[in-house]
Design a protein around this motif. Structure first.
Motif, PDB file in Angstrom:
ATOM      1  N   THR A   6       0.814  -1.211   0.000  1.00  0.00           N
ATOM      2  CA  THR A   6       0.000   0.000   0.000  1.00  0.00           C
ATOM      3  C   THR A   6       0.849   1.264   0.000  1.00  0.00           C
ATOM      4  O   THR A   6       0.678   2.139  -0.838  1.00  0.00           O
ATOM      5  N   CYS A   7       1.797   1.342   0.979  1.00  0.00           N
ATOM      6  CA  CYS A   7       2.559   2.586   1.121  1.00  0.00           C
ATOM      7  C   CYS A   7       4.061   2.427   0.863  1.00  0.00           C
ATOM      8  O   CYS A   7       4.777   3.409   0.790  1.00  0.00           O
ATOM      9  N   GLY A   8       4.560   1.191   0.756  1.00  0.00           N
ATOM     10  CA  GLY A   8       5.958   0.969   0.418  1.00  0.00           C
ATOM     11  C   GLY A   8       6.914   0.942   1.600  1.00  0.00           C
ATOM     12  O   GLY A   8       8.117   0.811   1.417  1.00  0.00           O
ATOM     13  N   ASN A   9       6.420   1.058   2.828  1.00  0.00           N
ATOM     14  CA  ASN A   9       7.297   1.009   3.999  1.00  0.00           C
ATOM     15  C   ASN A   9       7.668  -0.431   4.333  1.00  0.00           C
ATOM     16  O   ASN A   9       6.985  -1.381   3.943  1.00  0.00           O
ATOM     17  N   LEU A  10       8.741  -0.581   5.097  1.00  0.00           N
ATOM     18  CA  LEU A  10       9.220  -1.888   5.508  1.00  0.00           C
ATOM     19  C   LEU A  10       8.210  -2.546   6.442  1.00  0.00           C
ATOM     20  O   LEU A  10       7.713  -1.915   7.376  1.00  0.00           O
ATOM     21  N   CYS A  24       2.408  -3.139   8.910  1.00  0.00           N
ATOM     22  CA  CYS A  24       2.992  -1.865   8.514  1.00  0.00           C
ATOM     23  C   CYS A  24       2.789  -0.865   9.645  1.00  0.00           C
ATOM     24  O   CYS A  24       1.709  -0.804  10.238  1.00  0.00           O
ATOM     25  N   GLN A  25       3.830  -0.090   9.953  1.00  0.00           N
ATOM     26  CA  GLN A  25       3.730   0.913  11.013  1.00  0.00           C
ATOM     27  C   GLN A  25       2.983   2.159  10.556  1.00  0.00           C
ATOM     28  O   GLN A  25       2.513   2.929  11.373  1.00  0.00           O
ATOM     29  N   THR A  26       2.872   2.376   9.265  1.00  0.00           N
ATOM     30  CA  THR A  26       2.286   3.605   8.742  1.00  0.00           C
ATOM     31  C   THR A  26       0.809   3.470   8.405  1.00  0.00           C
ATOM     32  O   THR A  26       0.021   4.348   8.698  1.00  0.00           O
ATOM     33  N   CYS A  27       0.443   2.368   7.775  1.00  0.00           N
ATOM     34  CA  CYS A  27      -0.949   2.180   7.361  1.00  0.00           C
ATOM     35  C   CYS A  27      -1.506   0.924   8.044  1.00  0.00           C
ATOM     36  O   CYS A  27      -0.767   0.189   8.692  1.00  0.00           O
ATOM     37  N   PRO A  28      -2.780   0.625   7.879  1.00  0.00           N
ATOM     38  CA  PRO A  28      -3.368  -0.522   8.576  1.00  0.00           C
ATOM     39  C   PRO A  28      -3.115  -1.893   7.920  1.00  0.00           C
ATOM     40  O   PRO A  28      -3.716  -2.877   8.318  1.00  0.00           O
ATOM     41  N   PHE A  29      -2.205  -1.990   6.964  1.00  0.00           N
ATOM     42  CA  PHE A  29      -1.956  -3.259   6.277  1.00  0.00           C
ATOM     43  C   PHE A  29      -1.418  -4.303   7.248  1.00  0.00           C
ATOM     44  O   PHE A  29      -0.506  -4.052   8.028  1.00  0.00           O
ATOM     45  N   GLN A  30      -1.988  -5.515   7.183  1.00  0.00           N
ATOM     46  CA  GLN A  30      -1.521  -6.668   7.957  1.00  0.00           C
ATOM     47  C   GLN A  30      -1.595  -7.903   7.066  1.00  0.00           C
ATOM     48  O   GLN A  30      -2.488  -8.025   6.223  1.00  0.00           O
ATOM     49  N   TYR A  31      -0.669  -8.829   7.280  1.00  0.00           N
ATOM     50  CA  TYR A  31      -0.651 -10.070   6.514  1.00  0.00           C
ATOM     51  C   TYR A  31      -0.315 -11.199   7.478  1.00  0.00           C
ATOM     52  O   TYR A  31       0.768 -11.223   8.067  1.00  0.00           O
TER      53      TYR A  31
END
Length: 108
Positions: A6-10, A24-31
């Motif tokens: 989504t945002c490209g962060n580590l 992701c620390q920036t957006c709500p993405f989880q896997y």
């Protein structure tokens, strides 16, 4: 290392009990991690000539008296390149003048 789509962060790994997931620390993405994850990337090592600029880098260089360690020819082309910090001496790269050899070596 994996990156957020989504945002490209580590992505980091979060563990809690029996659940593990990338997040992701920036957006709500989880896997969610369902099985062991392994990704291996092998890089092709560049040839010394590719790093120095290829065949064109040797076109306008001078030659000097230097003995080739491969064929024992007495002359070699040379170029000096600053490969380390400025307070260190330059690295001298040699190429044998013998057209049948063209062996390359360096002097640090």
């Amino acid at each position: 290392m994996l990156f957020c789509p989504t945002c490209g962060n580590l992505l980091l790994i979060q563990t809690g009990g029996s659940r593990r997931q990338f997040f992701c620390q920036t957006c709500p993405f989880q896997y969610n991690i369902m099985k062991p994850y392994k990704k291996e990337t092998r890089f092709k090592r560049k040839e010394l000539d590719d790093v120095l600029g290829g065949e064109d880098a040797w076109k306008n260089v001078d030659s000097t008296e230097a003995t080739c360690p491969k064929c024992e020819h007495k002359r070699a082309y040379y170029m000096q390149i600053q490969t380390r910090s400025a307070d260190e001496p330059m690295t001298i790269y040699y190429r044998c003048c013998n057209p049948d050899c063209h062996h390359q070596w360096n002097e640090k």
